[in-house]
Design a protein around this motif. Sequence first.
Motif, PDB file in Angstrom:
ATOM      1  N   VAL A 144     -90.405  10.055  38.626  1.00  0.00           N
ATOM      2  CA  VAL A 144     -89.731   9.075  40.667  1.00  0.00           C
ATOM      3  C   VAL A 144     -91.411   9.250  41.337  1.00  0.00           C
ATOM      4  O   VAL A 144     -91.402  10.757  40.973  1.00  0.00           O
ATOM      5  N   VAL A 145     -91.085   9.008  41.869  1.00  0.00           N
ATOM      6  CA  VAL A 145     -92.522   8.126  43.430  1.00  0.00           C
ATOM      7  C   VAL A 145     -91.556   8.181  44.474  1.00  0.00           C
ATOM      8  O   VAL A 145     -91.151   7.040  44.162  1.00  0.00           O
ATOM      9  N   GLY A 146     -92.142   8.842  45.280  1.00  0.00           N
ATOM     10  CA  GLY A 146     -90.789   9.261  47.006  1.00  0.00           C
ATOM     11  C   GLY A 146     -92.597   8.177  47.534  1.00  0.00           C
ATOM     12  O   GLY A 146     -93.300   8.143  47.488  1.00  0.00           O
ATOM     13  N   HIS A 147     -91.657   7.745  48.831  1.00  0.00           N
ATOM     14  CA  HIS A 147     -92.667   7.332  49.966  1.00  0.00           C
ATOM     15  C   HIS A 147     -93.918   8.426  50.436  1.00  0.00           C
ATOM     16  O   HIS A 147     -93.605   9.465  50.112  1.00  0.00           O
ATOM     17  N   GLY A 148     -94.496   8.247  51.060  1.00  0.00           N
ATOM     18  CA  GLY A 148     -95.763   9.333  51.394  1.00  0.00           C
ATOM     19  C   GLY A 148     -95.384   9.525  52.300  1.00  0.00           C
ATOM     20  O   GLY A 148     -95.587  11.333  52.756  1.00  0.00           O
ATOM     21  N   SER A 149     -94.599   9.354  53.135  1.00  0.00           N
ATOM     22  CA  SER A 149     -94.010   9.759  54.268  1.00  0.00           C
ATOM     23  C   SER A 149     -92.834  10.388  54.645  1.00  0.00           C
ATOM     24  O   SER A 149     -91.923  10.734  55.837  1.00  0.00           O
ATOM     25  N   SER A 150     -92.292  10.487  53.291  1.00  0.00           N
ATOM     26  CA  SER A 150     -91.332  11.495  52.471  1.00  0.00           C
ATOM     27  C   SER A 150     -90.844  12.196  53.294  1.00  0.00           C
ATOM     28  O   SER A 150     -91.645  13.114  53.015  1.00  0.00           O
ATOM     29  N   SER A 151     -90.142  12.798  53.927  1.00  0.00           N
ATOM     30  CA  SER A 151     -90.037  13.967  55.094  1.00  0.00           C
ATOM     31  C   SER A 151     -89.023  14.807  53.342  1.00  0.00           C
ATOM     32  O   SER A 151     -88.363  14.926  52.764  1.00  0.00           O
ATOM     33  N   PRO A 152     -88.500  16.633  53.864  1.00  0.00           N
ATOM     34  CA  PRO A 152     -88.221  17.408  53.117  1.00  0.00           C
ATOM     35  C   PRO A 152     -86.667  16.956  52.280  1.00  0.00           C
ATOM     36  O   PRO A 152     -86.856  16.892  51.187  1.00  0.00           O
TER      37      PRO A 152
END
Lengths: 344, 344
Positions: free
Chosen positions: B292-300
Amino acid sequence: MQRTTVALDLLGGDEAPASVIAGARLALAADPDLAVTLVGPPELAEDLPVVVARQVVGMDEDPARGVRSKRDATVRIAARLVRDGAADAMVSVGSTGAALAAAVFSLGRVPGVTRPALAVIVPAPGGPLVLSDIGASSDAGADQLVQVALAAAAYATVALGIDQPRVGLLTIGEEPGKGDQLRRDAWPLLAALDLGLGGPLRFVGSVEGRDVPLGGTADVVVTDGFTGNVLLKGLEGAVRAVAQVLVTELSATAETRAAAKVLLPSFAEVSRRWGPEGAGGAILLGVPGVVVVGHGSSSPAAVAACLHQAAEAHRAGLVGRTTQALGLLVARRREQAGLQGSPS
Amino acid sequence: MQRTTVALDLLGGDEAPASVIAGARLALAADPDLAVTLVGPPELAEDLPVVVARQVVGMDEDPARGVRSKRDATVRIAARLVRDGAADAMVSVGSTGAALAAAVFSLGRVPGVTRPALAVIVPAPGGPLVLSDIGASSDAGADQLVQVALAAAAYATVALGIDQPRVGLLTIGEEPGKGDQLRRDAWPLLAALDLGLGGPLRFVGSVEGRDVPLGGTADVVVTDGFTGNVLLKGLEGAVRAVAQVLVTELSATAETRAAAKVLLPSFAEVSRRWGPEGAGGAILLGVPGVVVVGHGSSSPAAVAACLHQAAEAHRAGLVGRTTQALGLLVARRREQAGLQGSPS
């Protein structure tokens, strides 16, 4: 000022002829320099000027075949009025494909254009922009994207009043090497046009999907008709989806319901800006005439917006500017052919 | 229940390592059956379990080259943990391309897959749906769209809990002949899979751009990575654009400002549903492991959502289901090769 005459397809649209006639009346009331010639059955035209046409190319019909076989189709007669100078522009809120086919059939193409493109203005908060092609042709090549860029830049000078519009190529990732083969092929052609010829094209490189609804990075976003159509319909759907979710959330409590009532006009304003009423219709670029096609579900206000858009494009000299912009491409091709024909 | 272990890239993301560690703590607190193994410099890992890795493949680096040259890159070590069974899944909120390259490099591909695809869940009001490919590969052929359809359908059974997901082909216009060449080529292949083999694929024909944000017409929307990426980023931008316009409109008068204050939590809820926090990240389909790959700007909270998504995909047997679905394609190819090899 001389009056601008727009030929209006009386039989196009889900609510024709009522919404078409109501839209014409709205536009005429708002613009004393506008004349509208309805094209359709005279018995439906009430007291407005009309040119007779009795056939319609339906939404579910093959557009090119319909236009060829129906000599008396409203869109074909309307395009002929533009060709013959009896009208300055045409508007239809019927089948987009039919209007497009009729325009190319009767008007031909601006020199340098192999396939015309459709453009819309996206009312982005960061600044309005022209998005093209939004579906006139699929399977575009890199050369067609260059045509789209030049024609859409010409339209931006007319519709947005920008002298040197910033032109962006819609792709994924920001570097020249990113994107699919079509974008990699188009990039150097667009960059070369920018450097080599001056003219109306100021290439600012790639833009991404988010730049279209948000605006601010380019005045013209160039893409193929497949991608442009998917994106535009996606944006329209997203605005409706947000509205649906908000309505559900806003019905949660008495307090939110009361607040929602105060804000309903604001929501309506947002919808208006993003919907067909605010932005007008799609304009056909690359034909020697002004052709605007609105949503089939156009309200009278949306029909009036299309009439206004068509009249303004004529007044601002859209065809002349498009011809001039594409002339750069024609000159360049000749130059290259000449260079290749006589190597030193 | 046996614990599910997720390897988490400690160095990926704009706010790493702080947001990554905070996200891990959130996820661990919410799910007693979850274990997280951080992958990165141990001195940054605080008191959480860690496997040492000291290099990072940056957002601006060529992903494949970066992964090949950096033996000690976090994503490469994380993928190896999955390959060796030391972790059940991996999550990164760093460079998507790097995670993808590391996964293919270490894990290989599920039989029948030529190129893996990325999928997201779109939280549409008409019902959530899987959109794939959203950018793992450009210039897909029709055969790749079939792979995407099968893998994404397998993911829909896992993530949406739908036994026979409706699979739609993203195109323009509704008829089989509409769309570009790729869609015209893919259509009969998808229709044939549906009729010929049963299995998890229920082909419902074409869907248009608006069906993705609105939902209701398909549980799986299949497209090439270029179109999918442009559309997804467009939808994210549209939601932000509507919010921007609403904020401007809502500041107009004291009455609307007061109403806006009441409704702010509702807007936040809409943003949450549509943003990375609600929907998790993109999942890589077609590799024999959960990635799974999340947004670079991911919040906690967004990091925690990715961890939850990865753990659930593992628990629901994503890899087994993908392998089974793609097995249909492998079997069909063998059958066709056999038939062509020995004509009667």
